[in-house]
Motif scaffolding. Structure first.
Motif, mmCIF file in Angstrom:
data_model
loop_
_atom_site.group_PDB
_atom_site.id
_atom_site.type_symbol
_atom_site.label_atom_id
_atom_site.label_comp_id
_atom_site.label_asym_id
_atom_site.label_seq_id
_atom_site.Cartn_x
_atom_site.Cartn_y
_atom_site.Cartn_z
ATOM 1 N N UNK A 51 0.819 -1.204 0.000
ATOM 2 C CA UNK A 51 0.000 0.000 0.000
ATOM 3 C C UNK A 51 0.860 1.264 0.000
ATOM 4 N N UNK A 52 0.252 2.323 -0.489
ATOM 5 C CA UNK A 52 0.790 3.684 -0.453
ATOM 6 C C UNK A 52 -0.102 4.452 0.517
ATOM 7 N N UNK A 53 0.471 5.365 1.308
ATOM 8 C CA UNK A 53 -0.298 6.070 2.335
ATOM 9 C C UNK A 53 -0.172 7.586 2.202
ATOM 10 N N UNK A 54 -1.303 8.265 2.323
ATOM 11 C CA UNK A 54 -1.367 9.725 2.415
ATOM 12 C C UNK A 54 -1.739 10.070 3.848
ATOM 13 N N UNK A 60 4.091 11.049 11.957
ATOM 14 C CA UNK A 60 4.706 9.728 11.836
ATOM 15 C C UNK A 60 6.230 9.911 11.812
ATOM 16 N N UNK A 61 6.933 8.957 12.411
ATOM 17 C CA UNK A 61 8.391 8.973 12.347
ATOM 18 C C UNK A 61 8.858 7.915 11.360
ATOM 19 N N UNK A 62 9.798 8.297 10.508
ATOM 20 C CA UNK A 62 10.402 7.383 9.546
ATOM 21 C C UNK A 62 11.795 7.052 10.068
ATOM 22 N N UNK A 63 12.111 5.767 10.157
ATOM 23 C CA UNK A 63 13.420 5.332 10.647
ATOM 24 C C UNK A 63 13.940 4.202 9.763
ATOM 25 N N UNK A 64 15.244 4.194 9.554
ATOM 26 C CA UNK A 64 15.896 3.120 8.805
ATOM 27 C C UNK A 64 17.001 2.546 9.673
ATOM 28 N N UNK A 68 16.482 7.559 13.152
ATOM 29 C CA UNK A 68 15.475 8.483 12.625
ATOM 30 C C UNK A 68 15.931 9.103 11.304
ATOM 31 N N UNK A 69 15.013 9.136 10.348
ATOM 32 C CA UNK A 69 15.299 9.705 9.033
ATOM 33 C C UNK A 69 14.485 10.978 8.815
ATOM 34 N N UNK A 70 13.203 10.943 9.203
ATOM 35 C CA UNK A 70 12.323 12.094 8.968
ATOM 36 C C UNK A 70 11.090 11.983 9.837
ATOM 37 N N UNK A 71 10.417 13.116 9.994
ATOM 38 C CA UNK A 71 9.091 13.163 10.585
ATOM 39 C C UNK A 71 8.161 13.648 9.484
ATOM 40 N N UNK A 72 7.050 12.946 9.312
ATOM 41 C CA UNK A 72 6.089 13.330 8.277
ATOM 42 C C UNK A 72 4.737 13.590 8.917
ATOM 43 N N UNK A 73 3.948 14.430 8.252
ATOM 44 C CA UNK A 73 2.653 14.798 8.812
ATOM 45 C C UNK A 73 1.649 15.108 7.722
ATOM 46 N N UNK A 74 0.639 15.895 8.037
ATOM 47 C CA UNK A 74 -0.444 16.171 7.105
ATOM 48 C C UNK A 74 0.056 16.641 5.736
ATOM 49 N N UNK A 95 3.556 5.763 13.960
ATOM 50 C CA UNK A 95 2.773 6.921 14.398
ATOM 51 C C UNK A 95 3.321 7.443 15.723
ATOM 52 N N UNK A 96 3.587 8.742 15.781
ATOM 53 C CA UNK A 96 4.008 9.362 17.037
ATOM 54 C C UNK A 96 2.828 10.046 17.716
#
Length: 146
Positions: A51-54, A60-64, A68-74, A95-96
């Motif tokens: 799936x792809x998510x909007x 949300x926190x992105x980690x690899x 931590x790589x990035x924080x994404x939001x609306x 989700x944070x």
């Protein structure tokens, strides 16, 4: 979120912005609403991408590799790399905060994006930027060698 709001969310997303109105309307109808609580793992690094998510609301926190790589939001999106490159997920997205999201199945996402040149180019640009960010954090591009 009504149809008009879903269309606006799609139009604000660079990958979908070039698509014709009829395609955007079809995609808006295919969006699957999801609500998640803080701590929910939306995407797990190494898993198969389905799936792809909007992100409509929340953070949300992105980690690899646990970094931590990035924080994404609306207005942000996640999940395109595994779908476009047909590789395992390159990062974990957690989700944070409580979050409202919309998902597109692999088939719906790829059908829309890969059939339109400008959309495909926008998706490839986004993918390249995100892989570069991942490389900056973990020291390599996290894709299997072919």
């Amino acid at each position: 979120m009504g149809l008009a709001d879903r269309l606006q969310l799609l139009r604000r997303t660079p990958i979908f912005a070039p698509l014709p109105g009829t395609t955007l309307e079809r995609l808006a109808g295919q969006l699957i609403p999801l609500s998640v609580e803080p701590g929910h793992v939306l995407i797990r690094e190494g898993d198969h991408g389905d799936r792809f998510y909007l992100i409509a609301s929340g953070q949300m926190e992105v980690a690899a590799e646990g970094k931590p790589v990035a924080t994404v939001g609306p207005g942000d999106h996640v999940g395109e790399i595994a779908l476009l490159r047909d590789v395992p997920r390159t990062a974990t997205v957690t989700a944070t905060t409580a979050a409202e999201l919309y998902a597109l199945t692999r088939e719906d996402f790829l059908g829309a994006v890969t059939s339109h040149v400008a959309s495909r180019e926008a998706a490839e640009t986004t993918t390249a930027e995100r892989l570069s960010s991942l490389q900056g954090v973990i020291g390599r591009i996290p894709l299997p060698r072919v």
